[in-house]
Each structure stands twice: as structure tokens, then as C-alpha cells.
Design a protein around this motif. Structure first.
Motif, short mmCIF file in Angstrom:
data_model
loop_
_atom_site.label_atom_id
_atom_site.label_comp_id
_atom_site.label_asym_id
_atom_site.label_seq_id
_atom_site.Cartn_x
_atom_site.Cartn_y
_atom_site.Cartn_z
N SER A 75 0.85 -1.30 0.14
CA SER A 75 -0.06 -0.21 0.00
C SER A 75 0.85 1.27 0.05
CB SER A 75 -0.90 -0.08 1.24
OG SER A 75 -1.51 1.16 1.53
N VAL A 76 0.77 2.16 -1.12
CA VAL A 76 1.85 3.08 -1.11
C VAL A 76 0.85 4.45 -1.15
CG1 VAL A 76 3.29 2.03 -2.60
CG2 VAL A 76 1.71 3.14 -3.64
N GLY A 77 1.35 5.43 -1.08
CA GLY A 77 0.69 6.82 -1.08
C GLY A 77 0.73 7.62 0.39
N TYR A 78 1.70 7.19 1.14
CA TYR A 78 1.88 7.93 2.58
C TYR A 78 2.85 8.99 2.34
CZ TYR A 78 -0.81 4.17 4.65
OH TYR A 78 -1.93 3.54 5.12
#
Lengths: 401, 165
Positions: A75-78
């Protein structure tokens, strides 16, 4: 049934719900059989975004059966900060500041990718000295970046000492880069048309002093980590990304070269001073974590070699071409790429003739590596997850932008 | 011990317990290893490296928020990250302090025009020390810790003064 259970297990437990584990899912090395026919439940582990070993704010959701990873999701996007969108509101000479903060450990390469793209649109003649300075700072930065990787990769496998040595060398490089560019990390040194400043007085001696010791130290560092039997047992044969998988996922850089594919942007599409330099591209064979390690260590030796050549043959002349204060390149669409520490960093630039880019796409090699991780992890042990993330050398600033 | 020789073998030392605790606290500021972006390389990695060596100040990293006293917010906090930052801060035991490292954590920095970016981490958690710079040098982070130590010492004195007056 109950008696039989007691006979085989010694206890009369869990006989009703017992089931056959069946065939293992694809990619699994060992069948998850549980203990003596006792089935085990799958456990879902959340790893990150706060985790000391995910190299930033990578979040992984890992499903394990005992110690074996069954499935993983990244899960990316932080760290999404809108670099591509903000670039549409920056002048051409100011986009470099954003590119620095993309792949923040090797900022020069990001700036260079953008500058090369902008120069294609501007049709400007970059002075020879600017090319050489770009290559020099790129290689210094590549060393600094690989040293950070070397230090943290050791930490990921459970070693500590090499981190301290790597940071010591990195400080020497930071001093040199600070003398040249004025900053330790976020340089904003490469601009469309050339570089911001010439080499200052005294930096040549600093670089020579660094080069006098570094190749020897590099051999020692390789012995310190790579010569360690425990380290070898942890990385050899683990995490194989073979040629087909690497190509299918679009991997570049050391991750691709570890699988034996000879692709280096510096050789394939030469830019800056690389056509004039004599260097080799280290290649791996199988594409396991050990190959990725050896390829990066080899790259460091080559970078040191190149820095020596660049210092010896540094040409005289201007460091920047005559470029107007406000750059308005011709309308058009170009792609330029450089070999950054992590692979092919590219910039796809669309201009509409105004002083801001119309659209900028940033191709970060880590985004491709992190997608390959999702497929790579199943079948490995939970303890290897951190090591495998480290071996692909992902950089979250570049993934999330 | 040297102190024994100075005061005699059977001497007793009287100190207010909160003074003693704050003395211990300000000399063992353990920070949570939570690097968000670029600043993490300078503020967390170089900091524990051999040149700057924060260990000698009692500043050391911990991997769990449960064992940490200080949170160095090193990087841009966006809206997806903000929840995690808040949760980690809530998990830290009292007393706790926050250092906003760099332009991004202080105000949003070069990314503040982007709607996804939190305009300074003080919008979600209280901040004790701000460090300017993009990224700040490790020396700046060292200075921030010295300021934080002063702040903790001042806190004890202020509390004592308020009680005695």
C-alpha cells in the motif's frame, strides 16, 4: 476417529476440524502442513507505515501461514506530495527543487533528468564542462546513495557495524557535495542549460583525498558484510527475480542487472559526459538478493573509478550556457532519462510554450520494484521480508511523489 | 564514587523527586524511529552515524512508540499519513515531546500548495521545537535537542516557582 487422533498426536485435540492442507498455492516453496497434521490458521500482519526497516513509509499487508508468506499487498501513497502536479505551477528553473525531493537520496539524478528533458525542448547547447560537472556530481551522489543502501541493507539482515562505516564515508561525500553545490542533500545544482556553479577552489584535493582511501575501504566493507557467512546464508538464493520477471515488471538499475540483463542508461542512451568515460557495468547471473548486493558493490567501485577520470580530465570553459532568466521552451513533448542509483529515472515533459510545464510525468524506478515485491514475497519466510525490501533498494519519495 | 568523597560516606542527598525525574528525562530523550521523508536521512540516520553521534547526548532511537519520549516528525505529512502520526503520538507514554523537523513538518514547506499536504504537523499534534531548513543539517537537530533539554529543565523550575510563591 478420536482414538486414532490420540494415537498419532498424543493428545485428543482438534480432531473434528482437521483438514487436509491440500496442494500449496503457486510460488510456495514448502507445503504449509502445520504440526503433525494440525492445521494452522493464516494470520494477516500489517507492516508499516511506521516500521524501522521499510525504508520510509511503505506499508505492506502480509498474510502468513506459520512463518511462510502466502500473499502480500503493498500500500503506497503515505508520502504523496503532488510533485508532478506542483511542477505544472513552477518555472522551468525551479522544478529541480521538486525533483530533488522525489528520490531524495540521489537528488542530482532527478534534477538531471528534468534538465535533460527541458534542454531537448529549449534546443540549447550545453557546454562541455557542464556535462562533466553533471557526471561528477551524479557519481558522487550515486556513491552516497549506495552507501546509505549498504548501511541499511546490513541493518535489515541484522548487522550493525557496517552502518557506522557507511555513514562515515557518506559524511565525506556530503562534505564534497556541499562544497560543490552548497547543500548536503537537496542540491538544486543542475539547471536547464548547465549547472549553477563551477568547482570551488580546493574541492579537487578533497575528492582526491577521498579517492585515495575509498577503493581500499570499499574492499574492506565488502569483506565486512559480504564476507560474513551469516549474511551470505541469508541472501544467497533468496528472492530470485529472474530475467523474465524483471523485464515483465519493468525493473531497471541494479535489480535488472542482477538478473543478467545488460541495460544501463549510461551506456544505452548516453548523456552528460558518460560517452567519454571508461567504465564497466557489473552484471549478476541469477537475480537473487546476493546478486543485487554484488552488483551494487561493483557499481560503487565503478563510480569511484569514474570520479577519478572526471577529476583528471575536467575541461575548461563555462559551466552554464546562455539561458534567459525566464525559460519559455518551444511547445512539444519529450522524454529524457538518466541512470539514477535505483534505475532509469525518466521525465516525460509536455510544454505548451509558456514558462510552466504543461505536464510532467516522473518515472521512478522504485515504483516498479515495489510492484515486483508483491509477487516476490509469497513463498519466502516472514524474516526475509525486511531483507527483500532492502535488497530492492526502494525509495518511497520516488514511489509516492 | 567521587560524590561520596565530596560529601562523606554516610551523607544523604535531598532532591525533589520531580527534579530528579526531569533530570533523568532530559538526559535520555529517546526518539521514535519514524522517518517520513528526506529529513529522516539527515535527522535520524546521520544523527546516529559516527560524526554526529547523538548517543552521547542520551538521544537514541527506539523502534516502538511505547518506549519513546520524543517524536521527530521528519518529513511531509499528508492526509493519509496524518492518521498514523496521530495514532503513534497517542501511543507514546507521557511525558512526551515533539520536534517538527524541517520546513514540511513546520508549515508544509515546498509542497504547501498541494491540497493533500497537512500544513504543518502542529495542526494535528502539539509541537515543542521547530527546526527550519530543507532539510535541516544534523547540527540543527542537535541544537533542537539542546533546546528541548532546556525546555524540560525550565518546566521543573517554573513548576517549583509556582508552588513556592
Amino acid at each position: 476417529m478420536s482414538d486414532q487422533c490420540e494415537e498419532t498426536l498424543g493428545v485428543g485435540l482438534l480432531c473434528e476440524g482437521q483438514h487436509d492442507p491440500g496442494t500449496p498455492p503457486a510460488g510456495l516453496r514448502r507445503a504449509p502442513s502445520g504440526v503433525d497434521g494440525l492445521s494452522t490458521e493464516h494470520l494477516i500482519i500489517n507492516m508499516g507505515p511506521q516500521h524501522p526497516s521499510t525504508h520510509g513509509v511503505l506499508r505492506m499487508i502480509i498474510e502468513v501461514d506459520g512463518e511462510e508468506v502466502i500473499a502480500s499487498e503493498v500500500s503506497v501513497g503515505y508520502l504523496h506530495r503532488g510533485i508532478e502536479k506542483l511542477a505544472e505551477h513552477r518555472r522551468y528553473d525551479a522544478v529541480g527543487t521538486l525533483m530533488d525531493r522525489g528520490d531524495y537520496v540521489s537528488g542530482i539524478m532527478g534534477e538531471l533528468a528534468f534538465a535533460l528533458a527541458a534542454e531537448q525542448l529549449m534546443e540549447v547547447d550545453v557546454p562541455r564542462k557542464a556535462h562533466w560537472l553533471r557526471s561528477l556530481t551524479s557519481e558522487l551522489n550515486r556513491l552516497a546513495s549506495h552507501l546509505v543502501w549498504y548501511g541499511t541493507f546490513g541493518l535489515d539482515t541484522g548487522a550493525m557495524g557496517q552502518f557506522l562505516y557507511a555513514m562515515r564515508e557518506r559524511e565525506a561525500l556530503c562534505d564534497i557535495l556541499e562544497a560543490i553545490t552548497g547543500q548536503r542533500m537537496m542540491f538544486n545544482y543542475v539547471r536547464p542549460g548547465g549547472v549553477v556553479a563551477d568547482l570551488p577552489v580546493g574541492v579537487e584535493e578533497k575528492i582526491r583525498a577521498f579517492l585515495a582511501t575509498f577503493p581500499t575501504y570499499l574492499g574492506e566493507y565488502d569483506q565486512l558484510l559480504g564476507g560474513n557467512e551469516i549474511f551470505q546464508a541469508r541472501v544467497k538464493g533468496i528472492g530470485v527475480i529472474d530475467r523474465d520477471m524483471a523485464l515483465a515488471f519493468g525493473l531497471t538499475g541494479a535489480n535488472l542487472r542482477a538478473a543478467g540483463v545488460d541495460f544501463d542508461v549510461r551506456k544505452a542512451r548516453p548523456y552528460a559526459a558518460y560517452p567519454e568515460l571508461d567504465f564497466e557495468v557489473p552484471l549478476g547471473t541469477v537475480g537473487d538478493a546476493w546478486d543485487r548486493y554484488t552488483v551494487r558493490m561493483g557499481e560503487m567501485a565503478q563510480s569511484a573509478r569514474m570520479i577519478g577520470q572526471l577529476i583528471d580530465g575536467m575541461p575548461e570553459g563555462d559551466h552554464i550556457a546562455k539561458v534567459s532568466k525566464i525559460i519559455r521552451p518551444a511547445a512539444g513533448e519529450v522524454y529524457a532519462s538518466v541512470e539514477s542509483s535505483r534505475g532509469e529515472t525518466g521525465v516525460h515533459l509536455v510544454s505548451d510554450g509558456t514558462e510552466h510545464p504543461y505536464r510532467m510525468h516522473y518515472r521512478g524506478p522504485s515504483l516498479y520494484a515495489v510492484q515486483a515485491l508483491e509477487e516476490l514475497l509469497p513463498g519466502h519466510l516472514l524474516g526475509d521480508v525486511v531483507m527483500l525490501i532492502g535488497s530492492t533498494d526502494v525509495m518511497l519519495g520516488e514511489i509516492d511523489r | 564514587m567521587a560524590l561520596d568523597k565530596l560529601t562523606g560516606e554516610n551523607s544523604m542527598l535531598f532532591i525533589r523527586s520531580e527534579q530528579l525525574f526531569d533530570f533523568a528525562r532530559r538526559n535520555s530523550l529517546w526518539y521514535i524511529a519514524f522517518g517520513i521523508a528526506c529529513c529522516a536521512i539527515e535527522g535520524l540516520m546521520s544523527a546516529s552515524g559516527p560524526r554526529f553521534d547523538f548517543d552521547r547526548m542520551g538521544v537514541f532511537f527506539r523502534n516502538s512508540p511505547r518506549q519513546a519520549d520524543v517524536m521527530i516528525v521528519a518529513g511531509t505529512v499528508n492526509k493519509k499519513m496524518a492518521l498514523t502520526v496521530k495514532r503513534l503520538y497517542d501511543q507514546m507514554p507521557e511525558p512526551k515531546w515533539v520536534v517538527a523537523m524541517g520546513a514540511c513538518a513546520s508549515t508544509g514547506g515546498p509542497f504547501r500548495e498541494y491540497p493533500n499536504v497537512v500544513l504543518g504537523v502542529d495542526k494535528i499534534i502539539p509541537v515543542d521545537v521547530y527546526i527550519p531548513g530543507c532539510p535541516p543539517r544534523p547540527e540543527s537537530v542537535q541544537y533542537a535537542f539542546i533546546e528541548l533539554q532546556k525546555k524540560i529543565a525550565r518546566r521543573t523550575e517554573e513548576r517549583l516557582a509556582a508552588r513556592t510563591s
